[in-house]
Design an enzyme around this catalytic site. Structure first.
Site, PDB file in Angstrom:
ATOM      1  N   TYR A   1     -30.915  -3.820 -35.349  1.00 47.42           N
ATOM      2  CA  TYR A   1     -31.738  -4.571 -34.397  1.00 47.42           C
ATOM      3  C   TYR A   1     -33.223  -4.628 -34.772  1.00 47.42           C
ATOM      4  CZ  TYR A   1     -27.606  -4.076 -31.470  1.00 47.42           C
ATOM      5  OH  TYR A   1     -26.321  -4.134 -30.986  1.00 47.42           O
TER       6      TYR A   1
ATOM      7  N   HIS B   1     -35.798  -9.300 -29.775  1.00 42.47           N
ATOM      8  CA  HIS B   1     -35.756  -8.349 -28.662  1.00 42.47           C
ATOM      9  C   HIS B   1     -36.505  -7.051 -28.971  1.00 42.47           C
ATOM     10  CE1 HIS B   1     -34.088  -8.510 -24.754  1.00 42.47           C
ATOM     11  NE2 HIS B   1     -32.945  -7.887 -24.939  1.00 42.47           N
TER      12      HIS B   1
ATOM     13  N   PHE C   1     -30.682   1.757 -25.568  1.00 44.79           N
ATOM     14  CA  PHE C   1     -30.419   0.326 -25.626  1.00 44.79           C
ATOM     15  C   PHE C   1     -31.168  -0.351 -24.485  1.00 44.79           C
ATOM     16  CE2 PHE C   1     -27.108   1.772 -28.430  1.00 44.79           C
ATOM     17  CZ  PHE C   1     -27.175   0.838 -29.456  1.00 44.79           C
TER      18      PHE C   1
ATOM     19  N   ASN D   1     -30.736  -2.501 -22.098  1.00 47.39           N
ATOM     20  CA  ASN D   1     -30.278  -2.620 -20.709  1.00 47.39           C
ATOM     21  C   ASN D   1     -30.387  -1.334 -19.906  1.00 47.39           C
ATOM     22  OD1 ASN D   1     -29.667  -5.138 -21.666  1.00 47.39           O
ATOM     23  ND2 ASN D   1     -27.484  -5.016 -21.264  1.00 47.39           N
TER      24      ASN D   1
ATOM     25  N   ASP E   1     -40.558  -8.374 -25.203  1.00 49.45           N
ATOM     26  CA  ASP E   1     -40.382  -9.793 -25.525  1.00 49.45           C
ATOM     27  C   ASP E   1     -40.208 -10.593 -24.232  1.00 49.45           C
ATOM     28  OD1 ASP E   1     -37.768  -8.297 -25.419  1.00 49.45           O
ATOM     29  OD2 ASP E   1     -36.969 -10.330 -25.481  1.00 49.45           O
TER      30      ASP E   1
ATOM     31  N   ASN F   1     -33.413  -7.746 -18.955  1.00 47.40           N
ATOM     32  CA  ASN F   1     -32.588  -6.583 -18.633  1.00 47.40           C
ATOM     33  C   ASN F   1     -33.312  -5.250 -18.792  1.00 47.40           C
ATOM     34  OD1 ASN F   1     -30.371  -8.063 -17.801  1.00 47.40           O
ATOM     35  ND2 ASN F   1     -29.532  -8.180 -19.870  1.00 47.40           N
TER      36      ASN F   1
END
Length: 191
Positions: free
Chosen positions: A12, A17, A63, A65, A90, A111
């Site tokens: 990632y 993100h 993560f 969320n 972001d 989220n």
């Protein structure tokens, strides 16, 4: 507390993100700091002192969320009020190359913010929204988890250049003054 939002792991690193993680890495490097693992809090952290105040830099490893879990645990452990937390992330609703600073409010569909708002006592933290724009059409998931193109990376670097020197103002609660200096910098670069 200065928090960057993103997802852990090399998969990632370069996604839209993870702009919050990338900014915190740059900020830490500018201070000669490096992040260490804080497994108890599911985060990577480091600290520095500004004006006699200890500042905690945080990259949640839960993560996106579930970012609020790590941030809320750290805030509780170190007795940090929500109003003393600044979060870099972001924002789909801002075009690439734009930045907006704001305190309080809803999650706007993000989220990471949804999780923060669920786990913190209130939503009065300062938000540093860095624009990534929206995809031309379709699902946003591949967009936010996709890599930015060359133009977007250039926009990101300009935003980082504008934001980096104003972090001390932000952390001392002078959000409006920081915002003015950031926008002035970006206008000068554009002209």
């Amino acid at each position: 507390m200065l928090v960057g939002l993103g997802n852990p792991g090399s998969k990632y690193e370069k996604t839209r993100h993870n702009i919050g993680f990338r900014f915190l890495d740059l900020f830490a490097k500018s201070k000669g700091l490096s992040f260490g693992s804080a497994p108890r809090f599911c985060a990577e952290t480091c600290t520095f002192t500004q004006g006699g105040e200890k500042i905690l830099l945080v990259k949640p490893q839960t993560f996106m969320n579930n970012s609020g879990e790590a941030v809320a645990q750290l805030a509780k452990y170190y007795d940090i009020e929500t109003s003393s937390i600044t979060v870099v992330y972001d924002d789909l609703d801002l075009p690439s190359g734009k930045i907006r600073l704001k305190t309080g409010g809803g999650h706007g569909g993000h989220n990471g913010l949804r999780s923060l708002n669920q786990h913190l006592p209130d939503s009065e933290y300062t938000r540093v929204k860095i624009g990534i724009g929206r995809p031309p059409s379709g699902d946003i998931t591949p967009w936010v988890l996709g890599g930015a193109d060359e133009s977007d990376r250039g926009d990101e670097l300009r935003i980082f250049d504008a934001l980096l020197p104003e972090v001390p103002l932000l952390l001392s609660g002078e959000r409006d003054k920081a915002a003015n200096k950031i926008h002035q910098f970006l206008q000068n670069v554009a002209s």
